[in-house]
Design a protein around this motif. Structure first.
Motif, PDB file in Angstrom:
ATOM      1  N   VAL A  53       2.575  -6.227  -3.488  1.00  0.00           N
ATOM      2  CA  VAL A  53       2.251  -4.912  -2.918  1.00  0.00           C
ATOM      3  C   VAL A  53       2.263  -3.829  -3.986  1.00  0.00           C
ATOM      4  O   VAL A  53       1.469  -2.885  -3.939  1.00  0.00           O
ATOM      5  CB  VAL A  53       3.218  -4.547  -1.762  1.00  0.00           C
ATOM      6  N   THR A  54       3.145  -3.958  -4.981  1.00  0.00           N
ATOM      7  CA  THR A  54       3.186  -2.967  -6.055  1.00  0.00           C
ATOM      8  C   THR A  54       1.941  -3.065  -6.927  1.00  0.00           C
ATOM      9  O   THR A  54       1.280  -2.053  -7.206  1.00  0.00           O
ATOM     10  CB  THR A  54       4.436  -3.153  -6.930  1.00  0.00           C
ATOM     11  N   PHE A  55       1.599  -4.261  -7.365  1.00  0.00           N
ATOM     12  CA  PHE A  55       0.424  -4.429  -8.213  1.00  0.00           C
ATOM     13  C   PHE A  55      -0.851  -4.090  -7.438  1.00  0.00           C
ATOM     14  O   PHE A  55      -1.785  -3.499  -8.003  1.00  0.00           O
ATOM     15  CB  PHE A  55       0.347  -5.864  -8.736  1.00  0.00           C
ATOM     16  N   GLY A  56      -0.871  -4.441  -6.150  1.00  0.00           N
ATOM     17  CA  GLY A  56      -2.060  -4.176  -5.351  1.00  0.00           C
ATOM     18  C   GLY A  56      -2.225  -2.716  -4.978  1.00  0.00           C
ATOM     19  O   GLY A  56      -3.265  -2.102  -5.250  1.00  0.00           O
ATOM     20  N   PHE A  57      -1.185  -2.128  -4.374  1.00  0.00           N
ATOM     21  CA  PHE A  57      -1.276  -0.754  -3.893  1.00  0.00           C
ATOM     22  C   PHE A  57      -1.054   0.286  -4.994  1.00  0.00           C
ATOM     23  O   PHE A  57      -1.840   1.220  -5.138  1.00  0.00           O
ATOM     24  CB  PHE A  57      -0.266  -0.521  -2.766  1.00  0.00           C
ATOM     25  N   VAL A  58       0.023   0.131  -5.762  1.00  0.00           N
ATOM     26  CA  VAL A  58       0.380   1.148  -6.757  1.00  0.00           C
ATOM     27  C   VAL A  58      -0.584   1.138  -7.938  1.00  0.00           C
ATOM     28  O   VAL A  58      -0.997   2.194  -8.432  1.00  0.00           O
ATOM     29  CB  VAL A  58       1.825   0.944  -7.255  1.00  0.00           C
ATOM     30  N   PHE A  59      -0.951  -0.044  -8.418  1.00  0.00           N
ATOM     31  CA  PHE A  59      -1.800  -0.118  -9.607  1.00  0.00           C
ATOM     32  C   PHE A  59      -3.286  -0.165  -9.259  1.00  0.00           C
ATOM     33  O   PHE A  59      -4.032   0.782  -9.531  1.00  0.00           O
ATOM     34  CB  PHE A  59      -1.407  -1.326 -10.449  1.00  0.00           C
TER      35      PHE A  59
END
Length: 222
Positions: A53-59
């Motif tokens: 979710v971090t790599f997908g949404f944040v980045f």
């Protein structure tokens, strides 16, 4: 590449470029730290969820949203068609990773939603992201569907939906630092720092989306 003639850079453009750099630093800090925290241990369970979710949404999703941002020195020299292509690819990859991360957690929890604010916001982001990906596909094919759906109306709906999904995903990220237990050994000050940086990148990433939404609403009103 764009064939536009070089124009004098205004003060506002300098400010936008500076905010863009700050935003890239915030995105990089959150993405790299969480990736390192999750990947240095067994990438499974809650850590796999957090990384996806971090790599997908944040980045990826944030980068996709900023493709059309005037202060983006990564895409400013490219034509509208190239920016659209970058946006579509990044949004599909980012949304896909974010949705996958949410699905993994839902399966781990036997399809039940926790009472925590992080879980509820995450589920809302999951649903909105799925709808946003579908509306994005329709927006991409808007010319072919122009007899059925107004391209401007559909694109406006897509911007609103994507913007809402991103903001909710960032709020879920914000509460995830304290409600998932991944950062228990990092110290309270570091958790607060992560929350502040996440809120800063959410606000700075939203500038371009808000400007686009304002222009589209103005076009609809006229």
């Amino acid at each position: 590449m764009s064939d536009d003639k070089t124009k004098p850079t205004s003060v506002l453009q300098h400010i936008e470029s500076a905010l863009y750099v700050i935003n890239q630093l915030c995105i990089g800090f959150v993405t790299i730290w969480i990736s390192w925290t999750c990947l240095r241990q067994d990438l499974s369970g809650i850590r796999l969820h957090a990384w996806l979710v971090t790599f997908g949404f944040v980045f990826l999703m944030a980068e996709g949203m900023m493709c059309f941002y005037d202060g983006s020195w990564l895409t400013v020299r490219y034509s509208r068609n190239y920016k659209t292509a970058f946006h579509v690819v990044l949004q599909i990859l980012g949304g896909g990773m974010g949705v996958a991360g949410c699905l993994i957690q839902l399966i781990r929890d036997d399809w039940s939603i926790s009472v925590t604010l992080h879980a509820r916001l995450g589920f809302a982001a999951f649903v909105l992201c799925l709808i946003s990906l579908l509306s994005g596909l329709v927006a991409f094919l808007a010319r072919c569907l122009s007899r059925t759906i107004s391209p401007l109306v559909n694109k406006t709906f897509h911007v609103v939906l994507s913007f809402t999904a991103f903001v909710i995903a960032m709020m879920a990220q914000f509460y995830g630092y304290t409600q998932t237990g991944i950062f228990r050994g990092q110290g309270q000050d570091f958790v607060v720092l992560m929350q502040v940086v996440t809120m800063v990148l959410m606000v700075l990433t939203s500038i371009g989306a808000i400007k686009s939404l304002y222009q589209k609403i103005g076009s609809l009103a006229s």
